[in-house]
Motif scaffolding. Structure first.
Motif, PDB file in Angstrom:
ATOM      1  N   TYR A  20       0.833  -1.204   0.000  1.00  0.00           N
ATOM      2  CA  TYR A  20       0.000   0.000   0.000  1.00  0.00           C
ATOM      3  C   TYR A  20       0.868   1.255   0.000  1.00  0.00           C
ATOM      4  O   TYR A  20       0.668   2.170  -0.792  1.00  0.00           O
ATOM      5  CB  TYR A  20      -0.934  -0.006   1.210  1.00  0.00           C
ATOM      6  CG  TYR A  20      -1.819   1.204   1.324  1.00  0.00           C
ATOM      7  CD1 TYR A  20      -3.007   1.269   0.620  1.00  0.00           C
ATOM      8  CD2 TYR A  20      -1.469   2.282   2.134  1.00  0.00           C
ATOM      9  CE1 TYR A  20      -3.832   2.381   0.720  1.00  0.00           C
ATOM     10  CE2 TYR A  20      -2.276   3.395   2.237  1.00  0.00           C
ATOM     11  CZ  TYR A  20      -3.454   3.441   1.533  1.00  0.00           C
ATOM     12  OH  TYR A  20      -4.264   4.549   1.629  1.00  0.00           O
ATOM     13  N   TYR A  21       1.870   1.292   0.890  1.00  0.00           N
ATOM     14  CA  TYR A  21       2.733   2.462   0.989  1.00  0.00           C
ATOM     15  C   TYR A  21       3.561   2.648  -0.275  1.00  0.00           C
ATOM     16  O   TYR A  21       3.760   3.774  -0.745  1.00  0.00           O
ATOM     17  CB  TYR A  21       3.648   2.331   2.213  1.00  0.00           C
ATOM     18  CG  TYR A  21       4.478   3.556   2.466  1.00  0.00           C
ATOM     19  CD1 TYR A  21       3.925   4.673   3.072  1.00  0.00           C
ATOM     20  CD2 TYR A  21       5.823   3.610   2.099  1.00  0.00           C
ATOM     21  CE1 TYR A  21       4.672   5.806   3.310  1.00  0.00           C
ATOM     22  CE2 TYR A  21       6.580   4.736   2.328  1.00  0.00           C
ATOM     23  CZ  TYR A  21       6.004   5.836   2.937  1.00  0.00           C
ATOM     24  OH  TYR A  21       6.758   6.956   3.160  1.00  0.00           O
ATOM     25  N   SER A  22       4.032   1.541  -0.862  1.00  0.00           N
ATOM     26  CA  SER A  22       4.824   1.629  -2.090  1.00  0.00           C
ATOM     27  C   SER A  22       3.999   2.176  -3.245  1.00  0.00           C
ATOM     28  O   SER A  22       4.471   3.025  -4.004  1.00  0.00           O
ATOM     29  CB  SER A  22       5.389   0.262  -2.461  1.00  0.00           C
ATOM     30  OG  SER A  22       6.276  -0.185  -1.471  1.00  0.00           O
ATOM     31  N   ILE A  23       2.767   1.703  -3.377  1.00  0.00           N
ATOM     32  CA  ILE A  23       1.894   2.222  -4.429  1.00  0.00           C
ATOM     33  C   ILE A  23       1.599   3.696  -4.190  1.00  0.00           C
ATOM     34  O   ILE A  23       1.645   4.520  -5.112  1.00  0.00           O
ATOM     35  CB  ILE A  23       0.592   1.401  -4.507  1.00  0.00           C
ATOM     36  CG1 ILE A  23       0.887  -0.008  -5.024  1.00  0.00           C
ATOM     37  CG2 ILE A  23      -0.429   2.087  -5.406  1.00  0.00           C
ATOM     38  CD1 ILE A  23      -0.281  -0.960  -4.928  1.00  0.00           C
ATOM     39  N   TRP A  24       1.337   4.037  -2.938  1.00  0.00           N
ATOM     40  CA  TRP A  24       1.007   5.417  -2.576  1.00  0.00           C
ATOM     41  C   TRP A  24       2.147   6.367  -2.899  1.00  0.00           C
ATOM     42  O   TRP A  24       1.938   7.451  -3.444  1.00  0.00           O
ATOM     43  CB  TRP A  24       0.661   5.447  -1.098  1.00  0.00           C
ATOM     44  CG  TRP A  24       0.287   6.761  -0.512  1.00  0.00           C
ATOM     45  CD1 TRP A  24      -0.269   7.834  -1.148  1.00  0.00           C
ATOM     46  CD2 TRP A  24       0.410   7.139   0.851  1.00  0.00           C
ATOM     47  NE1 TRP A  24      -0.491   8.848  -0.258  1.00  0.00           N
ATOM     48  CE2 TRP A  24      -0.083   8.448   0.980  1.00  0.00           C
ATOM     49  CE3 TRP A  24       0.883   6.500   1.983  1.00  0.00           C
ATOM     50  CZ2 TRP A  24      -0.112   9.120   2.189  1.00  0.00           C
ATOM     51  CZ3 TRP A  24       0.846   7.166   3.183  1.00  0.00           C
ATOM     52  CH2 TRP A  24       0.351   8.466   3.280  1.00  0.00           C
ATOM     53  N   THR A  25       3.372   5.973  -2.568  1.00  0.00           N
ATOM     54  CA  THR A  25       4.497   6.885  -2.731  1.00  0.00           C
ATOM     55  C   THR A  25       5.159   6.804  -4.100  1.00  0.00           C
ATOM     56  O   THR A  25       5.686   7.804  -4.577  1.00  0.00           O
ATOM     57  CB  THR A  25       5.569   6.623  -1.662  1.00  0.00           C
ATOM     58  OG1 THR A  25       5.968   5.269  -1.722  1.00  0.00           O
ATOM     59  CG2 THR A  25       5.051   6.981  -0.295  1.00  0.00           C
ATOM     60  N   LEU A  26       5.148   5.647  -4.734  1.00  0.00           N
ATOM     61  CA  LEU A  26       5.875   5.497  -5.986  1.00  0.00           C
ATOM     62  C   LEU A  26       5.007   5.589  -7.232  1.00  0.00           C
ATOM     63  O   LEU A  26       5.468   6.075  -8.273  1.00  0.00           O
ATOM     64  CB  LEU A  26       6.622   4.155  -5.991  1.00  0.00           C
ATOM     65  CG  LEU A  26       7.658   3.979  -4.878  1.00  0.00           C
ATOM     66  CD1 LEU A  26       8.237   2.575  -4.921  1.00  0.00           C
ATOM     67  CD2 LEU A  26       8.745   5.015  -4.995  1.00  0.00           C
ATOM     68  N   PRO A  42      -4.493   8.846   1.317  1.00  0.00           N
ATOM     69  CA  PRO A  42      -4.499  10.174   1.929  1.00  0.00           C
ATOM     70  C   PRO A  42      -3.615  11.140   1.135  1.00  0.00           C
ATOM     71  O   PRO A  42      -2.906  10.726   0.212  1.00  0.00           O
ATOM     72  CB  PRO A  42      -3.923   9.937   3.325  1.00  0.00           C
ATOM     73  CG  PRO A  42      -3.451   8.543   3.373  1.00  0.00           C
ATOM     74  CD  PRO A  42      -3.882   7.841   2.150  1.00  0.00           C
ATOM     75  N   PRO A  43      -3.623  12.412   1.487  1.00  0.00           N
ATOM     76  CA  PRO A  43      -2.755  13.370   0.785  1.00  0.00           C
ATOM     77  C   PRO A  43      -1.279  12.957   0.871  1.00  0.00           C
ATOM     78  O   PRO A  43      -0.844  12.297   1.814  1.00  0.00           O
ATOM     79  CB  PRO A  43      -2.988  14.682   1.530  1.00  0.00           C
ATOM     80  CG  PRO A  43      -4.310  14.530   2.173  1.00  0.00           C
ATOM     81  CD  PRO A  43      -4.473  13.079   2.461  1.00  0.00           C
ATOM     82  N   ARG A  44      -0.502  13.383  -0.125  1.00  0.00           N
ATOM     83  CA  ARG A  44       0.885  12.939  -0.232  1.00  0.00           C
ATOM     84  C   ARG A  44       1.782  13.398   0.904  1.00  0.00           C
ATOM     85  O   ARG A  44       2.767  12.733   1.216  1.00  0.00           O
ATOM     86  CB  ARG A  44       1.476  13.432  -1.557  1.00  0.00           C
ATOM     87  CG  ARG A  44       1.468  12.353  -2.584  1.00  0.00           C
ATOM     88  CD  ARG A  44       2.226  12.774  -3.812  1.00  0.00           C
ATOM     89  NE  ARG A  44       1.271  12.722  -4.912  1.00  0.00           N
ATOM     90  CZ  ARG A  44       1.234  13.561  -5.900  1.00  0.00           C
ATOM     91  NH1 ARG A  44       2.082  14.536  -5.975  1.00  0.00           N
ATOM     92  NH2 ARG A  44       0.336  13.424  -6.847  1.00  0.00           N
TER      93      ARG A  44
END
Length: 90
Positions: A20-26, A42-44
């Motif tokens: 989840y975090y990898s998709i969100w940030t990358l 959530p917002p970046r």
């Protein structure tokens, strides 16, 4: 058996958070801002705030634990030294 189940649950949870975090940030910076996929994240700026908060909390807990252990260890050493001095004196 229960320890393997708990370990598997922790592994699945950690993997899900990582993905989840990898998709969100990358990946999300390359998706259009009006795409419906953005509603799942959530917002970046929280991509930086959340890890920083977790690191600060973790280091505070670790520092507190270490200081408590060191204080108790010093108290035990002082008590041993005091009892040894009392035995030597008597």
């Amino acid at each position: 058996m229960l320890d393997k189940l708990v370990g598997l649950a922790m592994l699945v949870a950690a993997s899900a958070v990582f993905i989840y975090y990898s998709i969100w940030t990358l990946a999300m910076p390359f998706v259009d801002a009006d795409h419906p996929l953005h509603s799942f994240f959530p917002p970046r700026e929280w991509a930086i705030r959340i890890p920083v908060i977790l690191i600060l909390l973790g280091s505070a807990v670790l520092g507190s634990f270490l200081s408590i252990v060191m204080i108790r260890s010093n108290r035990k050493k002082a008590a041993k030294a005091k009892s040894a001095a009392a035995k030597k004196k008597a």
